[in-house]
Every structure is written in structure tokens, then in C-alpha cells.
Write an enzyme that holds these catalytic residues in place. Structure first.
Site, short mmCIF file in Angstrom:
data_model
loop_
_atom_site.label_atom_id
_atom_site.label_comp_id
_atom_site.label_asym_id
_atom_site.label_seq_id
_atom_site.Cartn_x
_atom_site.Cartn_y
_atom_site.Cartn_z
CG ASP A 139 -3.86 3.52 8.19
OD1 ASP A 139 -3.81 2.75 7.21
OD2 ASP A 139 -2.88 3.76 8.92
CG HIS A 152 -0.37 0.52 7.79
ND1 HIS A 152 0.57 -0.16 8.53
CD2 HIS A 152 -0.94 1.42 8.64
CE1 HIS A 152 0.58 0.32 9.77
NE2 HIS A 152 -0.33 1.26 9.86
CG ASP A 156 4.14 1.76 9.91
OD1 ASP A 156 4.96 1.98 9.00
OD2 ASP A 156 3.17 2.50 10.13
CB SER A 158 34.89 16.06 13.71
OG SER A 158 34.01 16.27 14.80
#
EC number: 1.1.1.383
Length: 335
Positions: free
Chosen positions: A83, A108, A191, A252
Site C-alpha cells: 500500500d 486493496h 479490512d 468440552s
């Protein structure tokens, strides 16, 4: 509900006779270049200098070019460098050298959404954002599959920007899994939010706080590490494979009840309120402005935090235990 496109919905025709310049040959760049080429498309690799990436591209059968030369012949220019490198790459090697009307493509939305790069008005601008690292994008393609991706359109001058975005998504294999239509705003903000609140920031601080609480109360650091760090992978893998309810069914009954009741106590309304503050900082551009200043100063905050974390008890203990575990696994695999 989101609009999802599948492989059979998409044609490669809109980009069939186009020259696609992949700028960068790192994790995503290599995967995109190889996958697009294997899909029968015309790919060139553009790099700023002759280094390791240049040599690797040659080893993979490409003839890499300097960025300025690659964008000069490209119909579609794909930014696959980090970026914070994209602005200088745009200003120095793309803006004045690209063909008029060439498409600009991103993985992006950061630089477009926050107007760090201002594209020409006559270019289609769109995004394909695979939801996996580059090596997995490549490996899944080779195995006949793909990883999901988002697609978005910022400028649609030709009237075919979405079709071209989908075609690239198909070419890199993402359409085999599914492609979700989004926007630059949505992809960028979600994002950044995910990275800050859970994936990097939130989970790291939760791990550190839980580990330090146990150690401060007299428990052995090695035991605390196993309980707060090592076992996290088991839970995340269950969530990844089966979802939240699948994970709860797999653990569990004691873990189930404790997790359900105490989880809400830890992540209470005050935490959710802080998440909204974080989201607003992202939406307003405050985070982007802050991060750009940090980067331009040489990232002192980042390196200071990294240095302090590296010398912390959790990291010292972790290195010792990881070495012990990996040594044990190597012994098993050697038999």
C-alpha cells in the site's frame, strides 16, 4: 444479501486480447501473473529494479520489464506492491507513462478510497481482493480450485469495468470458489477494521493480557503459554472449518459453558463501544492520515513496539517452547 458470482457466470472475453501488466512480483504479484498466464491471458511483469523479484520472474518464464516500459504497453495495470509504495510508484513510474485510458486495478482499496492516488478520469478503476495470501491463491489454482474474492468498481468509463474485474477474478481462479461484489469503501473499511480489532491488534492484546495475568498470579510462564497461545490454533482451525457453533460443539462441555458465560463478560458493551470508535477513525480517514505520517517518519512506533515485544517474557518463552515442539515433530517425522 451480497451478490455472488461463480465461475460459470463469468467470461474471460472482456480481457482476452488485453495486455495485463502486473506491477510487483511478491506474494500476490507472482500468484496473479502465473494464474493469469495459465488461464491463457497476455501478462507482462513490471518491476522497478533488477533484484530477487526480477530473477524469480525470469525463473518462472517471464521477461520482466521496468515499470515504465510495462505500463506503456499495458491495457490493464495491476498494482500488487505494498500500500505505502503505491503512491510513489504511481507518481514516478505509472502516471506519465501509461497508455491513455488504460485500466487501473488494485487488490486493496486503501489508496483509491482515501484519495492517495487520484486516477485519470478516462480510466476504468476496479479491484479484485482475494481473501487469501498469494501462495494459497497460486496453490489452490494449481489444484483446480480457488479462493474467494471481493470485486468492486470505482470508475466505470467503458461500461465494462465490472465484467473486466470479474474476468480477472476468473483468471486468477477466485471465481471457482465465489466472487462477492463489494465497493472500495466497504472493502477498505472492513479490512482495516478486521486487522485492528481482531486479526492483529485485538487477538494480540488479548493473548498478551491473558498470558501476563496468569504469570503475574504465579503460574509458570511455560504452562501459561500453552493455555493462552499454543491452543489458540486448535480453536481457530475449528472455527475456520466448522463455524462458531461447530467449534462449540467440538470442545468440552466445561469449555463450552465457561466460554459462553465469561466471553460476554470480557467482551462487554464498553469493548463494543471502543470498536465503534475504531471504525469511525477508519471511516473518517483519521487512521489513514496517522498511518501515512508514521510511515513517512520511518515507522518509529512500529519498530519500538516490535523491539519491546521481541524481548518480552511471552516471546522468550514462546521461542523456547516452539523449538521444543518442532524438535519433537521432526523426530516423529523421521521415523
Amino acid at each position: 444479501m451480497a451478490k455472488i458470482y461463480k465461475d460459470e457466470d463469468i467470461s474471460l472475453e472482456p480481457i482476452k486480447n488485453k495486455t495485463i501488466a502486473i506491477l510487483g512480483y511478491g506474494s500476490q504479484g507472482r500468484a496473479w501473473a502465473l494464474n493469469l498466464r495459465d488461464s491463457g491471458l497476455n501478462v507482462v511483469v513490471g518491476l522497478e529494479r533488477q533484484g530477487d523479484s526480477w530473477r524469480r520472474a525470469i525463473d518462472d518464464g517471464f521477461k520482466p520489464m521496468y515499470t515504465k516500459d510495462a505500463v506503456a504497453i499495458a491495457d490493464i495495470i495491476v498494482f500488487l506492491v505494498p500500500d505505502m509504495v503505491q503512491k510513489s510508484l504511481w507518481l514516478n513510474s505509472v502516471k506519465d507513462f501509461m497508455k491513455k485510458g488504460a485500466d487501473l486495478v488494485f487488490a486493496h482499496g486503501f489508496n483509491i478510497h482515501f484519495k492517495i492516488i487520484e486516477p485519470p478520469k478516462d480510466s476504468d478503476v476496479y479491484m479484485i481482493a482475494p481473501k487469501s495470501p498469494g501462495p494459497i491463491v497460486r496453490r489452490s489454482y494449481e489444484m483446480g480450485g480457488g479462493v474467494p474474492a471481493l470485486v468492486a468498481v470505482y470508475q466505470n468509463v467503458s461500461g465494462e469495468a465490472l465484467q473486466k474485474a470479474l474476468a480477472i477474478a476468473k483468471g486468477i481462479g477466485c471465481a471457482r470458489a465465489g466472487v462477492i461484489e463489494s465497493t472500495f469503501k466497504e472493502e477498505t473499511e472492513t479490512d482495516l477494521f478486521g486487522e485492528q480489532v481482531i486479526l492483529v491488534g485485538g487477538i494480540m492484546e488479548l493473548i498478551k493480557a491473558s498470558f501476563e495475568t496468569l504469570v503475574e498470579e504465579g503460574y509458570q510462564p511455560e504452562v501459561a503459554y500453552f493455555e493462552t497461545v499454543n491452543e489458540l490454533k486448535l480453536i481457530v482451525d475449528l472455527i475456520y472449518e466448522k463455524g462458531l457453533t461447530g467449534m462449540l460443539r467440538a470442545v468440552s462441555d466445561t469449555a463450552k459453558y465457561g466460554g459462553i458465560t465469561v466471553g460476554k463478560f470480557i467482551i462487554d458493551k464498553s469493548v463494543r463501544d471502543k470498536m465503534k470508535i475504531v471504525l469511525e477513525r477508519i471511516r473518517s480517514g483519521e487512521f489513514a492520515r496517522e498511518w501515512i505520517k508514521e510511515y513517512e517518519r520511518g515507522m518509529p512506533t512500529v519498530f519500538k513496539e516490535l523491539s519491546e515485544l521481541e524481548g518480552s517474557t511471552i516471546e522468550t518463552v514462546g521461542r523456547k517452547l516452539r523449538e521444543m515442539m518442532f524438535r519433537g515433530m521432526k523426530q516423529i517425522s523421521s521415523h
